[in-house]
Write a protein that holds these residues in place. Sequence first.
Motif, PDB file in Angstrom:
ATOM      1  N   ILE A 233     -80.433 -39.505  13.270  1.00 48.17           N
ATOM      2  CA  ILE A 233     -81.400 -40.274  13.683  1.00 48.17           C
ATOM      3  C   ILE A 233     -81.897 -39.959  15.488  1.00 48.17           C
ATOM      4  O   ILE A 233     -83.119 -39.661  15.600  1.00 48.17           O
ATOM      5  CB  ILE A 233     -81.048 -41.710  13.910  1.00 48.17           C
ATOM      6  N   THR A 237     -85.688 -38.298  15.860  1.00 43.85           N
ATOM      7  CA  THR A 237     -86.488 -39.171  16.912  1.00 43.85           C
ATOM      8  C   THR A 237     -87.138 -38.344  17.993  1.00 43.85           C
ATOM      9  O   THR A 237     -88.222 -38.278  18.337  1.00 43.85           O
ATOM     10  CB  THR A 237     -85.743 -40.376  17.525  1.00 43.85           C
ATOM     11  N   SER A 257     -86.518 -40.703  10.318  1.00 41.21           N
ATOM     12  CA  SER A 257     -85.769 -41.489  11.143  1.00 41.21           C
ATOM     13  C   SER A 257     -85.885 -43.042  10.834  1.00 41.21           C
ATOM     14  O   SER A 257     -84.808 -43.743  11.251  1.00 41.21           O
ATOM     15  CB  SER A 257     -86.277 -41.069  12.544  1.00 41.21           C
ATOM     16  N   SER A 260     -83.568 -43.749   8.286  1.00 42.65           N
ATOM     17  CA  SER A 260     -82.278 -43.856   8.673  1.00 42.65           C
ATOM     18  C   SER A 260     -81.682 -45.173   9.370  1.00 42.65           C
ATOM     19  O   SER A 260     -80.868 -45.694   9.042  1.00 42.65           O
ATOM     20  CB  SER A 260     -81.799 -42.548   9.102  1.00 42.65           C
ATOM     21  N   LYS A 261     -82.679 -45.589  10.100  1.00 38.97           N
ATOM     22  CA  LYS A 261     -82.488 -46.838  10.786  1.00 38.97           C
ATOM     23  C   LYS A 261     -82.316 -47.903  10.079  1.00 38.97           C
ATOM     24  O   LYS A 261     -81.552 -48.717  10.257  1.00 38.97           O
ATOM     25  CB  LYS A 261     -83.484 -46.860  12.092  1.00 38.97           C
TER      26      LYS A 261
END
Length: 320
Positions: A233, A237, A257, A260-261
Motif C-alpha cells: 500500500i 500510494t 492500492s 489492498s486497503k
Amino acid sequence: MVQFWRKLIPFVMTALAASAVIAQTKPKPVIKKPVAQPVVGQPQPTPTPTPSKTQKKNERPTEVDQTPKIPAFTPVYFYEFSRPGFLIGKIWIEHDETGKGKITFQRQEFDEMVTDPIELSLGTMEKLRTAFANLNFLESTESYQYEKDYPHMGNIAITVKKDSKSRTAKYNWTTNTDAKVLMDTYRGIGQEYIWRFEINLAADMQPLQTPSLMDAITIYVNRNEIPDPPHLIPILTKLSTDERMPLMARNRAQSSSEKSKRQRSSPHFRSLKVVLLRSMEGPTYGACSAMKSISVASSVGETTNVGLTKEYRLLPTDKT
C-alpha cells in the motif's frame, strides 16, 4: 639693319626682365613637419572580475551517490535461489528476526549484482516463524527434497543461524507443506522487491514501461504470489501521485492500492487455499498447459482469480 636691332633690343630687354621677375617670385617648396606617432604601450592583461556570491558558475553538478543505504542488521535467516538461464538467475535474501535485511539479485543481461534493502511485514515474518517452528528446522535432519529432482525449476537453499546453531536445507521441489511455505514465501519476497527496484528504475529511465509493470504486480497479487499484499500500500500510494509515470500507470497504482486497503480492513476477508486431492508425480500445479482460470466469490462479495488444473480443487480457509 641698325634700325632693326634698335627696335629689337627693347623687346629682348623686356623679356629678360620679365623672366627675372618670374624667377624671383617662384614659390618656395613647403617642408612638411613629421607628425608625431602615438606611443603604443605594452598590452596589459584584462583583470578577471571577482565572482560575487550570487553569480552562477558554469560547473558540472556534483554527483550524488544514489546507492540505497542498507541499515545495520544481524542476519539470522538466509535464502538463496540459483537457476542459470532465467531472467533473474540468482537471488540472495538475508534478514534478521524483525524482518530487516537486504536482497541481492542478478539479471541475465547484467554482470553486476543489484543490492537493495528490505523490510518484511509482521504478517510475512509470522508466516516464516510458524513454518520454521513446525519443521523444528534447527534440530531436524529431514530432507525436504521430493523423490525426483527438478533442477530446471531452480535450486534453493534456506539457512538459519541462531543460538550458535546453523542448518541449511537444499531442495527444488517438496511435498512437505511447511517447507513449501518457506519456498513460496521467499520466492514471493524476491518477486516483490525485484518489482520495487524495476518500477523505481522505470519511473526514472523508461516511464512508458511502468503500465506493464503495474500489470505485473497485479498478476502477482491475483495469483497469491506476494506474501502480504497490504504491505504494498505505501509504495502504490506514492506511485499513484508520481508525475514521472504516465496517467495510465498512476491510475492502476491507485486502483491496486484501494483494493489492498479494502482487503486489509475487511473483517470478513479470507484467503483461498489450493489443496492437493491426490498424490501427483511432480509439480504439475503452475506448470500444466491445461491451466484454467476460475473466479471464486469470497464472503465480502469480491472475486479472486485462481489458476487450477483438474487435479486441484479450491477450499476456503477459516475467516481471519
